[in-house]
Design a protein around this motif. Structure first.
Motif, PDB file in Angstrom:
ATOM      1  N   LEU A   1       0.846  -1.182   0.000  1.00 53.64           N
ATOM      2  CA  LEU A   1       0.000   0.000   0.000  1.00 53.64           C
ATOM      3  C   LEU A   1       0.885   1.236   0.000  1.00 53.64           C
ATOM      4  O   LEU A   1       1.818   1.346   0.790  1.00 53.64           O
ATOM      5  N   ALA A   2       0.608   2.159  -0.892  1.00 51.16           N
ATOM      6  CA  ALA A   2       1.433   3.362  -1.006  1.00 51.16           C
ATOM      7  C   ALA A   2       0.669   4.586  -0.512  1.00 51.16           C
ATOM      8  O   ALA A   2      -0.544   4.544  -0.324  1.00 51.16           O
ATOM      9  N   GLY A   3       1.393   5.660  -0.321  1.00 51.93           N
ATOM     10  CA  GLY A   3       0.774   6.931   0.024  1.00 51.93           C
ATOM     11  C   GLY A   3       0.481   7.068   1.502  1.00 51.93           C
ATOM     12  O   GLY A   3       1.071   6.393   2.341  1.00 51.93           O
ATOM     13  N   PRO A   4      -0.485   7.929   1.839  1.00 56.57           N
ATOM     14  CA  PRO A   4      -0.751   8.227   3.241  1.00 56.57           C
ATOM     15  C   PRO A   4      -1.330   7.053   4.028  1.00 56.57           C
ATOM     16  O   PRO A   4      -1.293   7.054   5.252  1.00 56.57           O
ATOM     17  N   LEU A   5      -1.856   6.049   3.358  1.00 59.19           N
ATOM     18  CA  LEU A   5      -2.415   4.890   4.060  1.00 59.19           C
ATOM     19  C   LEU A   5      -1.363   3.851   4.411  1.00 59.19           C
ATOM     20  O   LEU A   5      -1.619   2.929   5.170  1.00 59.19           O
ATOM     21  N   ALA A   6      -0.168   3.998   3.837  1.00 59.28           N
ATOM     22  CA  ALA A   6       0.890   3.015   4.082  1.00 59.28           C
ATOM     23  C   ALA A   6       1.396   3.142   5.518  1.00 59.28           C
ATOM     24  O   ALA A   6       1.553   4.250   6.033  1.00 59.28           O
ATOM     25  N   PRO A   7       1.633   2.007   6.172  1.00 58.70           N
ATOM     26  CA  PRO A   7       2.168   2.081   7.540  1.00 58.70           C
ATOM     27  C   PRO A   7       3.620   2.537   7.521  1.00 58.70           C
ATOM     28  O   PRO A   7       4.365   2.250   6.585  1.00 58.70           O
ATOM     29  N   ALA A   8       4.020   3.282   8.548  1.00 59.22           N
ATOM     30  CA  ALA A   8       5.417   3.721   8.656  1.00 59.22           C
ATOM     31  C   ALA A   8       6.316   2.499   8.820  1.00 59.22           C
ATOM     32  O   ALA A   8       7.387   2.420   8.246  1.00 59.22           O
ATOM     33  N   ALA A   9       5.866   1.558   9.607  1.00 57.63           N
ATOM     34  CA  ALA A   9       6.613   0.309   9.807  1.00 57.63           C
ATOM     35  C   ALA A   9       5.626  -0.781  10.166  1.00 57.63           C
ATOM     36  O   ALA A   9       4.608  -0.529  10.807  1.00 57.63           O
ATOM     37  N   ARG A  10       5.901  -1.968   9.731  1.00 60.46           N
ATOM     38  CA  ARG A  10       5.043  -3.112  10.054  1.00 60.46           C
ATOM     39  C   ARG A  10       5.263  -3.519  11.498  1.00 60.46           C
ATOM     40  O   ARG A  10       6.378  -3.532  11.998  1.00 60.46           O
ATOM     41  N   GLN A  11       4.183  -3.874  12.162  1.00 56.49           N
ATOM     42  CA  GLN A  11       4.288  -4.399  13.513  1.00 56.49           C
ATOM     43  C   GLN A  11       4.607  -5.890  13.425  1.00 56.49           C
ATOM     44  O   GLN A  11       4.037  -6.597  12.598  1.00 56.49           O
ATOM     45  N   VAL A  12       5.500  -6.347  14.278  1.00 61.31           N
ATOM     46  CA  VAL A  12       5.867  -7.754  14.324  1.00 61.31           C
ATOM     47  C   VAL A  12       5.424  -8.303  15.676  1.00 61.31           C
ATOM     48  O   VAL A  12       5.701  -7.717  16.714  1.00 61.31           O
ATOM     49  N   HIS A  13       4.704  -9.393  15.625  1.00 60.03           N
ATOM     50  CA  HIS A  13       4.186 -10.051  16.827  1.00 60.03           C
ATOM     51  C   HIS A  13       5.092 -11.243  17.125  1.00 60.03           C
ATOM     52  O   HIS A  13       5.482 -11.972  16.220  1.00 60.03           O
ATOM     53  N   GLU A  14       5.419 -11.449  18.394  1.00 63.76           N
ATOM     54  CA  GLU A  14       6.233 -12.596  18.778  1.00 63.76           C
ATOM     55  C   GLU A  14       5.471 -13.497  19.739  1.00 63.76           C
ATOM     56  O   GLU A  14       4.662 -13.024  20.534  1.00 63.76           O
ATOM     57  N   ALA A  15       5.737 -14.766  19.626  1.00 61.95           N
ATOM     58  CA  ALA A  15       5.157 -15.755  20.537  1.00 61.95           C
ATOM     59  C   ALA A  15       6.210 -16.822  20.812  1.00 61.95           C
ATOM     60  O   ALA A  15       7.059 -17.102  19.967  1.00 61.95           O
ATOM     61  N   THR A  16       6.153 -17.398  21.992  1.00 69.43           N
ATOM     62  CA  THR A  16       7.074 -18.470  22.347  1.00 69.43           C
ATOM     63  C   THR A  16       6.402 -19.807  22.085  1.00 69.43           C
ATOM     64  O   THR A  16       5.300 -20.060  22.566  1.00 69.43           O
ATOM     65  N   LEU A  17       7.072 -20.623  21.298  1.00 65.71           N
ATOM     66  CA  LEU A  17       6.546 -21.940  20.956  1.00 65.71           C
ATOM     67  C   LEU A  17       7.128 -22.987  21.890  1.00 65.71           C
ATOM     68  O   LEU A  17       8.245 -22.851  22.384  1.00 65.71           O
ATOM     69  N   GLU A  18       6.350 -24.032  22.092  1.00 71.19           N
ATOM     70  CA  GLU A  18       6.807 -25.190  22.848  1.00 71.19           C
ATOM     71  C   GLU A  18       7.032 -26.334  21.865  1.00 71.19           C
ATOM     72  O   GLU A  18       6.404 -26.367  20.799  1.00 71.19           O
TER      73      GLU A  18
END
Length: 165
Positions: free
Chosen positions: A71-88
């Protein structure tokens, strides 16, 4: 960090202004230097699912919705959020597009999230490896809708099995 993208064929969606915009559901996930840590970011897809001990762990991998990738322009996010989870050990992470659970039979009934996750849990607990689980699942989804996909259908399943040193 290695990534495993899943994406489906572009679709036409509407921007906030109502104009059609091509977009493709996408998700990137990968491991981090910390053992058992999974990091990911999604756009326009259902949230990934964590399957642990033959159960879906509710909301374990949910993250705030983000705009489509590219997505370009004013709707584009400044940076993507990254979600972390701990796996077993033995945890499975399931990434999919809505076309999988929204597949419909001849009467219009959806394949559904419950049937989808139950299939994966039953197959995995029967000892099937992720690649075989997906092969069987794809055949079940196609059979359910009379061998005709009507929407994007992308699935990625991985199981975390740490190597013992």
């Amino acid at each position: 960090m290695p990534t495993w993208p899943t994406s489906s064929a572009p679709s036409t969606r509407r921007s906030p202004s109502g104009c059609p915009t091509p977009s493709a559901p996408a998700c990137c996930a990968g491991s981090t230097p910390r053992p058992g840590c999974c990091a990911g970011s999604t756009a326009v897809t259902p949230p990934p699912l964590l399957i642990r001990a033959e159960r879906v762990v509710a909301r374990a991998l949910d993250s705030p919705p983000q705009p489509p990738i590219g997505l370009a322009g004013p709707l584009a996010p400044a940076a993507r959020q990254v979600h972390e989870a701990t796996l077993e050990p033995g945890d499975c992470v399931l990434l999919y597009t809505d076309g999988v659970v929204e597949a419909r039979d001849a009467d219009g009934a959806e394949f559904g999230l419950d049937r989808f996750t139950d299939f994966i849990i039953r197959s995995s607990s029967a000892g099937q490896r992720p690649a075989e689980v997906l092969r069987l699942l794809i055949h079940a989804i196609l059979e359910y809708q009379r061998n005709q996909l009507r929407d994007d259908a992308s699935i990625l399943l991985f199981e975390w099995r740490p190597q013992h040193r």
